[in-house]
Design an enzyme around this catalytic site. Structure first.
Site, PDB file in Angstrom:
ATOM      1  N   VAL A 250       8.791  -7.513   8.781  1.00 21.49           N
ATOM      2  CA  VAL A 250       9.876  -7.669   7.817  1.00 21.49           C
ATOM      3  C   VAL A 250       9.409  -7.028   6.521  1.00 21.49           C
ATOM      4  CG1 VAL A 250      11.334  -9.308   6.574  1.00 21.49           C
ATOM      5  CG2 VAL A 250      10.546  -9.858   8.894  1.00 21.49           C
ATOM      6  N   CYS A 251      10.305  -6.301   5.864  1.00 24.13           N
ATOM      7  CA  CYS A 251      10.023  -5.747   4.533  1.00 24.13           C
ATOM      8  C   CYS A 251       8.787  -4.844   4.614  1.00 24.13           C
ATOM      9  CB  CYS A 251       9.857  -6.919   3.553  1.00 24.13           C
ATOM     10  SG  CYS A 251      10.055  -6.509   1.808  1.00 24.13           S
ATOM     11  N   THR A 252       7.870  -4.967   3.662  1.00 22.08           N
ATOM     12  CA  THR A 252       6.710  -4.078   3.652  1.00 22.08           C
ATOM     13  C   THR A 252       5.635  -4.492   4.666  1.00 22.08           C
ATOM     14  OG1 THR A 252       5.965  -5.321   1.718  1.00 22.08           O
ATOM     15  CG2 THR A 252       6.998  -3.197   1.316  1.00 22.08           C
ATOM     16  N   GLY A 253       5.947  -5.459   5.506  1.00 21.56           N
ATOM     17  CA  GLY A 253       5.063  -5.734   6.641  1.00 21.56           C
ATOM     18  C   GLY A 253       4.893  -4.510   7.523  1.00 21.56           C
TER      19      GLY A 253
ATOM     20  N   ALA B 108      14.361  -4.430   7.407  1.00 20.55           N
ATOM     21  CA  ALA B 108      14.378  -3.969   6.016  1.00 20.55           C
ATOM     22  C   ALA B 108      13.866  -5.089   5.094  1.00 20.55           C
ATOM     23  CB  ALA B 108      15.787  -3.527   5.655  1.00 20.55           C
TER      24      ALA B 108
END
Lengths: 222, 222
Positions: free
Chosen positions: A104-107, A154
């Site tokens: 998720v996200c910048t993972g 995202a």
């Protein structure tokens, strides 16, 4: 999938993570009768996010060698881990046997840094597309991107959408729908500005300022 | 509101809370430059939700006597607190001076048990309407209900919608929109079944079963 099997979902947490990145998927997946979530990190202990939320990791990476599913959250803390071999080696290793490897996200920056996204389409927070590309992935502006067993979502809240899709994959559509109802995910955002396409320049500029001001105290992590 | 003032947001946490109930609002409000969130409980220490997530309370109720905003999460653990005078007295006291007193999911049961919702319209998780009514409130099927300075939100994920409205109230619309963009809240749920009106009988029945199976191990809390 073996019937009746309990699936272990590993969520790595770390300093300066974004809490909603993993709590969204956690709340969805934790509703499923065949899932057990474990919060994992470099060592057992407490990890604080970008703000004032402290969460406990109950296992170290080496104690979770073969999770069925991995959900990697993001946060400014990911930047400090892009060359951290402890987490990157663990990601490479668990990906060999995982059913799904997700972020998720910048993972997704960590998945990319581990070499798992080379040449693959993937997504991340709208503010990190260039960085994701520099790590070998092909960033696409889609809320949830699946490439085989890798699923990237995202920014921040998109993990809820991703986890509901994942819930359908590891159970069935009726169960996933029941979870959506249980967590009453019938979104009614007060504004229609949750993506860069919709927000307009003034809101985008303000969001960049918010991001900058929040993360600046953590730049020493980079 | 005094310009430049930092608003203290108190989020009470407790055993068997629902994590997303407070992490949704937390992630939204924590983005605001004029907000500082504190996790408060009976005593400083660790509290575990209905699953495997353990979160730290960094202050006791008596250490947070005058928060500007209160956000009470829900969870099956609320049932054990309906006659807990420590939290109920604290809620009554802080409500005297709060700017906004809010809840997510069955957090409204605690506001009601404290006597703050007598005769007022309020909402909660769809599975707790009868209980909310028995505690003196008038349950309404609306995702976010504002009655003066009291704002109650429906189940679990609705706290994100509530918090964005609250963000606009304590800052301005552009800032609230920027936060929505920052957390990329552009929901794309895979199914359209997040409310009882939309879900249909099969999904509703399955959701009740999920709820029952999740909460049964915690019935000793009642």
């Amino acid at each position: 999938m073996e019937k009746g099997k309990i699936l272990q979902v590993a969520m790595p947490i770390f300093k300066a993570m974004t809490a909603l990145d993993f709590v969204g998927p956690y709340e969805v997946l934790n509703c499923l009768p065949n899932v057990k979530v474990v919060f994992v990190s470099h060592s057992v202990g407490l990890y604080t996010d970008l703000g004032t939320l402290t969460v406990q990791a109950t296992a170290s990476f080496d104690q979770v060698p073969k999770p069925d599913i991995v959900v990697v959250p993001g946060g400014v803390g990911t930047r400090a881990l892009l060359e951290d071999e402890a987490i990157l080696q663990w990601l490479r290793k668990v990906h060999e046997t995982s059913l799904y490897t997700t972020s998720v996200c910048t993972g997704s920056l960590l998945l990319a840094a581990a070499g798992l996204l080379n040449g693959l389409e993937a997504t991340t927070h709208w503010n990190a597309f260039d960085l994701l590309a520099s790590l070998g992935a092909k960033p696409v502006k889609t809320r949830v991107v699946q490439q085989g067993k890798i699923i990237t979502a995202a920014g921040v809240s998109s993990g809820i959408d991703m986890a509901l899709q994942l819930a359908a994959l590891i159970t069935d559509e009726t169960t996933a729908k029941a979870v959506q109802l249980y967590v009453e995910y019938d979104p009614q955002p007060p504004f229609d500005c949750g993506s860069t396409d919709k927000a307009g320049p003034e809101v985008l500029s303000k969001a960049r300022t918010l991001a900058h001001n929040r993360t600046t105290p953590f730049t020493e992590l980079k």
